[in-house]
Design a protein around this motif. Structure first.
Motif, mmCIF file in Angstrom:
data_model
loop_
_atom_site.group_PDB
_atom_site.id
_atom_site.type_symbol
_atom_site.label_atom_id
_atom_site.label_comp_id
_atom_site.label_asym_id
_atom_site.label_seq_id
_atom_site.Cartn_x
_atom_site.Cartn_y
_atom_site.Cartn_z
ATOM 1 N N LEU A 142 0.848 -1.190 0.000
ATOM 2 C CA LEU A 142 0.000 0.000 0.000
ATOM 3 C C LEU A 142 0.878 1.232 0.000
ATOM 4 O O LEU A 142 1.902 1.275 0.699
ATOM 5 N N VAL A 143 0.484 2.227 -0.782
ATOM 6 C CA VAL A 143 1.141 3.535 -0.765
ATOM 7 C C VAL A 143 0.041 4.585 -0.654
ATOM 8 O O VAL A 143 -0.803 4.708 -1.548
ATOM 9 N N ASP A 144 0.035 5.292 0.468
ATOM 10 C CA ASP A 144 -1.001 6.296 0.731
ATOM 11 C C ASP A 144 -2.408 5.711 0.593
ATOM 12 O O ASP A 144 -3.320 6.329 0.037
ATOM 13 N N GLY A 145 -2.578 4.499 1.112
ATOM 14 C CA GLY A 145 -3.894 3.864 1.156
ATOM 15 C C GLY A 145 -4.332 3.172 -0.110
ATOM 16 O O GLY A 145 -5.453 2.637 -0.164
ATOM 17 N N LYS A 146 -3.479 3.131 -1.132
ATOM 18 C CA LYS A 146 -3.855 2.516 -2.409
ATOM 19 C C LYS A 146 -2.892 1.407 -2.794
ATOM 20 O O LYS A 146 -1.701 1.459 -2.463
ATOM 21 N N LEU A 147 -3.425 0.397 -3.485
ATOM 22 C CA LEU A 147 -2.577 -0.659 -4.027
ATOM 23 C C LEU A 147 -1.783 -0.092 -5.195
ATOM 24 O O LEU A 147 -2.356 0.525 -6.105
ATOM 25 N N PRO A 148 -0.457 -0.276 -5.232
ATOM 26 C CA PRO A 148 0.325 0.164 -6.386
ATOM 27 C C PRO A 148 -0.134 -0.549 -7.656
ATOM 28 O O PRO A 148 -0.746 -1.620 -7.597
ATOM 29 N N SER A 149 0.168 0.038 -8.797
ATOM 30 C CA SER A 149 -0.304 -0.521 -10.071
ATOM 31 C C SER A 149 0.216 -1.924 -10.323
ATOM 32 O O SER A 149 -0.423 -2.714 -11.040
ATOM 33 N N GLU A 150 1.366 -2.279 -9.754
ATOM 34 C CA GLU A 150 1.932 -3.610 -9.967
ATOM 35 C C GLU A 150 1.245 -4.682 -9.116
ATOM 36 O O GLU A 150 1.486 -5.874 -9.318
ATOM 37 N N ILE A 151 0.416 -4.273 -8.173
ATOM 38 C CA ILE A 151 -0.282 -5.232 -7.300
ATOM 39 C C ILE A 151 -1.737 -5.321 -7.744
ATOM 40 O O ILE A 151 -2.496 -4.366 -7.615
#
Length: 282
Positions: free
Chosen positions: A188-197
């Motif tokens: 998670l980065v700032d509450g969001k799944l990164p595009s690769e996940i």
């Protein structure tokens, strides 16, 4: 009434005194002698068997999307976090059992695999133990989970614990922390799944990770069955309520929880150690 009836009346009166109301126990005693009969005293009911461990655990077993997980929480007001790598001729502990033999178990809240390591067991990427930098930050590219971008660094000094992507750590952290470990990918980065996940990709493995919540607590999760990166990321987002989370290990995901006497087998390189702030009782 004639005198010959008087003895009979006296006997009848005595018999009536000996009769107890129906359903009640009879109690007899002799003055100046032993008790002939006495009421039975009911035995006290046994206390219920305790179900909680004698020492409270910082970990709990839960289930998420039909996957059993263990969720451990480090609280800055109650715990300290340090890193351990190893000692001896090979330069590492190699297992949580070997590490457990070197410490006072009463001081340990829990310990967990602290990130990836190479074939030689040495930390892969940035690793700091007691302000001693054992391995440099890895800004390169390569194969494997570690290099899925963005990867990141879990680090801290005192009771302030942080998670940053590797580029953010490189550009924004100048002072060396007391502890630090680099791993990847970020979940998670700032509450969001990164595009690769992806939400539920095809890859399944026993996995572990760490996330930092808004109140500063560090949440550590170890799966008991294989799960995807997306499932682990969603647990950190939806249940642990962390904004940033970092994957730690696959298949080497092991945990030591002295309170429940859990001590997983398996090879480890870096180890994250969570200790209690209060002094152990003697």
């Amino acid at each position: 009434m004639t005198r010959r009836f008087l003895p009979l009346l006296a006997i009848a009166a005595l018999a009536a005194c000996d009769q107890a109301p129906e359903g009640e126990a009879i109690v007899r005693s002799e003055l100046g002698g032993d008790v002939a009969e006495a009421e039975a005293v009911p035995e006290p009911e046994p206390s219920p068997t305790p179900t909680e461990p004698a020492v409270p655990s910082a970990c709990k077993s839960i289930e998420f999307e039909n996957i059993p997980l263990t969720h451990c929480v480090a609280n800055p007001s109650e715990h300290r976090i340090t890193m351990a790598y190893g000692q001896g001729s090979n330069g590492r502990f190699g297992s949580l059992a070997a590490f457990a033999e070197t410490v006072d178990k009463r001081t340990i809240a829990f310990a967990i695999n602290g990130g990836p390591s190479g074939d030689d067991g040495k930390p892969k990427g940035y690793f700091v133990q007691n302000k001693n930098r054992i391995a440099e930050l890895d800004l390169g590219n390569g194969d494997g989970n570690f290099y899925i971008k963005p990867n990141g660094v879990f680090y801290g000094t005192g009771n302030a614990w942080r998670l940053r992507t590797t580029p953010s750590f490189y550009s924004g952290v100048r002072d060396r922390p007391q502890f630090g470990t680099q791993s990847g990918p970020m979940l998670l980065v700032d509450g969001k799944l990164p595009s690769e996940i992806s939400e539920n990709g095809p890859s399944r493995a026993i996995r572990s990770g760490v996330g930092i919540a808004g109140d500063g607590k560090a949440h550590f999760v170890v799966s008991q069955k294989p799960l995807s990166f997306g499932q682990l990321a969603r647990y950190f987002r939806d249940k642990a309520n962390t904004k940033n989370a970092l994957f730690l290990a696959s298949n080497r995901s092991v945990l030591w929880d002295p309170a429940t006497k859990r001590l997983d087998n398996g090879s480890v390189g870096p180890i994250i150690v969570v200790t209690k702030r209060e002094a152990p009782s003697q």
